[in-house]
Design a protein around this motif. Structure first.
Motif, short mmCIF file in Angstrom:
data_model
loop_
_atom_site.label_atom_id
_atom_site.label_comp_id
_atom_site.label_asym_id
_atom_site.label_seq_id
_atom_site.Cartn_x
_atom_site.Cartn_y
_atom_site.Cartn_z
N ALA A 177 0.66 -1.37 0.06
CA ALA A 177 -0.21 0.08 0.11
C ALA A 177 1.00 1.31 -0.23
O ALA A 177 0.63 2.39 -0.78
CB ALA A 177 -0.89 0.04 1.11
N ALA A 178 1.58 1.22 0.87
CA ALA A 178 2.79 2.39 0.82
C ALA A 178 3.39 2.43 -0.54
O ALA A 178 3.72 3.82 -0.92
CB ALA A 178 3.90 2.22 1.90
N MET A 179 3.92 1.38 -0.97
CA MET A 179 4.69 1.68 -2.22
C MET A 179 3.62 2.16 -3.33
O MET A 179 4.29 3.07 -4.25
CB MET A 179 4.95 0.15 -2.58
CG MET A 179 6.07 -0.49 -1.86
SD MET A 179 7.58 0.44 -1.74
CE MET A 179 8.20 0.21 -3.38
N ARG A 180 2.34 1.95 -3.47
CA ARG A 180 1.64 2.18 -4.34
C ARG A 180 1.36 3.79 -4.11
O ARG A 180 0.72 4.47 -5.05
CB ARG A 180 0.30 1.52 -4.30
CG ARG A 180 0.35 0.28 -5.15
CD ARG A 180 -0.84 -0.72 -5.22
NE ARG A 180 -0.46 -1.80 -6.11
CZ ARG A 180 -1.08 -3.25 -5.96
NH1 ARG A 180 -2.23 -3.23 -5.14
NH2 ARG A 180 -0.97 -3.92 -6.68
N GLU A 181 1.30 4.31 -3.10
CA GLU A 181 1.01 5.60 -2.72
C GLU A 181 1.97 6.61 -3.48
O GLU A 181 1.85 7.37 -3.80
CB GLU A 181 1.20 5.94 -1.31
CG GLU A 181 -0.11 5.59 -0.40
CD GLU A 181 -0.09 5.86 1.04
OE1 GLU A 181 0.74 6.76 1.42
OE2 GLU A 181 -0.83 5.44 1.70
N VAL A 182 3.32 5.82 -3.43
CA VAL A 182 4.48 6.76 -3.96
C VAL A 182 4.50 6.35 -5.82
O VAL A 182 4.66 7.48 -6.58
CB VAL A 182 5.80 6.23 -3.64
CG1 VAL A 182 7.00 6.73 -4.32
CG2 VAL A 182 5.87 6.54 -2.08
N LEU A 183 4.32 4.98 -6.14
CA LEU A 183 4.46 4.70 -7.67
C LEU A 183 3.14 4.71 -8.21
O LEU A 183 3.09 4.44 -9.61
CB LEU A 183 5.01 3.40 -7.44
CG LEU A 183 6.55 3.33 -6.80
CD1 LEU A 183 6.81 1.71 -6.74
CD2 LEU A 183 7.52 3.96 -7.70
N GLY A 184 2.06 4.73 -7.44
CA GLY A 184 0.67 4.82 -8.24
C GLY A 184 -0.07 3.23 -8.24
O GLY A 184 0.83 2.39 -7.89
N ASP A 185 -1.19 3.35 -8.45
CA ASP A 185 -2.11 2.15 -8.50
C ASP A 185 -1.64 1.00 -9.51
O ASP A 185 -1.92 -0.06 -9.13
CB ASP A 185 -3.55 2.37 -8.73
CG ASP A 185 -4.05 3.24 -7.45
OD1 ASP A 185 -3.41 3.28 -6.28
OD2 ASP A 185 -5.11 4.08 -7.69
N LYS A 186 -0.94 1.45 -10.49
CA LYS A 186 -0.72 0.47 -11.41
C LYS A 186 0.76 -0.18 -10.88
O LYS A 186 1.11 -1.32 -11.76
CB LYS A 186 -0.42 0.98 -12.70
CG LYS A 186 -1.68 1.64 -13.51
CD LYS A 186 -1.51 2.31 -14.82
CE LYS A 186 -2.86 2.93 -15.50
NZ LYS A 186 -2.50 3.22 -16.71
N HIS A 187 1.33 0.05 -10.02
CA HIS A 187 2.43 -0.64 -9.61
C HIS A 187 2.16 -1.95 -9.26
O HIS A 187 1.38 -2.55 -8.53
CB HIS A 187 3.18 0.02 -8.16
CG HIS A 187 4.11 -0.90 -7.36
ND1 HIS A 187 5.36 -1.32 -8.09
CD2 HIS A 187 4.02 -1.50 -6.45
CE1 HIS A 187 5.95 -1.83 -7.38
NE2 HIS A 187 5.03 -2.03 -6.21
N GLN A 188 2.94 -2.98 -9.88
CA GLN A 188 2.86 -4.42 -9.53
C GLN A 188 3.98 -4.82 -8.73
O GLN A 188 5.10 -4.79 -9.32
CB GLN A 188 2.83 -5.27 -11.03
CG GLN A 188 1.62 -4.84 -11.60
CD GLN A 188 0.37 -5.11 -11.15
OE1 GLN A 188 0.30 -6.43 -10.44
NE2 GLN A 188 -0.74 -4.50 -11.38
N PRO A 189 3.95 -5.58 -7.72
CA PRO A 189 4.96 -6.01 -6.76
C PRO A 189 5.69 -7.01 -7.48
O PRO A 189 5.31 -7.92 -8.46
CB PRO A 189 4.15 -6.67 -5.43
CG PRO A 189 2.91 -6.09 -5.50
CD PRO A 189 2.32 -5.73 -7.00
#
Length: 211
Positions: A177-189
């Motif tokens: 969730a924290a990563m997507r706040e920075v990278l956007g909702d399209k970020h794929q782990p």
């Protein structure tokens, strides 16, 4: 537990050795003569610098070690960007970089009843009068530590300054969730992410136990 004086001496030794090694890499970079071992040399120097901050914590040299660590963290990011990536395991990104970890001042303290132990240098009980080795010091490039061979474990506590300075976190997880706040909702782990932390101004040391 090593005395304050021995902690300080060992911390300064780590700081000096790491700076010498890292400066060697910088000199070779400026001369255009980097070799295949230099990435590892600089990585090891950063680990030593992190250790130096641990051993120098509470002393007048802590801030100097902190600044040197930040400096060579930036050097590594500029020279070996491929080595500056977030670790990824079991679906979670983790900070394992010694520079990032050194800024999070928490450690681990084990509560245990030590029943048997031995000196890592001579194998004798550290309390034996024939053992003259001092915990934390180096003998022929080998650090003297107390090896616990038998103990009854009680608990593990999170503390600000552990008795053994290097008893610190090996990784700090970063939530998706924290990563997507920075990278956007399209970020794929799982996508490889280069860390640019050391390219920015240091935001300061974090003391979680004081918050």
């Amino acid at each position: 537990m090593a005395s304050a004086r021995l902690r300080h001496e060992h911390g300064l030794t780590l700081l000096r050795d790491a700076v010498n090694a890292a400066n060697g890499v910088v000199r070779r970079s400026l001369a255009g003569t980097l070799n295949e071992d230099d990435a590892g040399t600089l990585a090891n120097a950063l680990e030593k610098l992190r250790s130096a901050t641990n051993w120098l914590e509470g002393s007048n040299n802590f801030e100097s070690a902190h600044q040197v660590l930040d400096h060579f963290g930036r050097v590594r990011r500029l020279l070996f960007a491929d080595d500056c990536a977030l670790a990824y395991a079991e679906g979670v990104y983790q900070h394992t970089c010694p520079v990032a970890l050194a800024h999070n001042r928490v450690g681990l303290s084990i509560g245990a009843i030590i029943e048997e132990s031995e000196c890592s240098i001579c194998g004798l009980d550290p309390d034996d009068e024939e053992c003259f080795h001092v915990t934390g010091r180096y003998y022929d490039n080998q650090q003297c530590v107390v090896v616990v061979t038998k103990a009854s474990m009680d608990h593990v506590a999170i503390v600000e300054r552990p008795d053994f300075p290097d008893a610190r976190l090996a990784a700090v997880p970063m939530s998706t969730a924290a990563m997507r706040e920075v990278l956007g909702d399209k970020h794929q782990p799982g996508v490889r992410l280069t860390c640019d932390r050391c390219l920015s101004k240091c935001s300061g040391i974090v003391w979680p136990m004081r918050l």
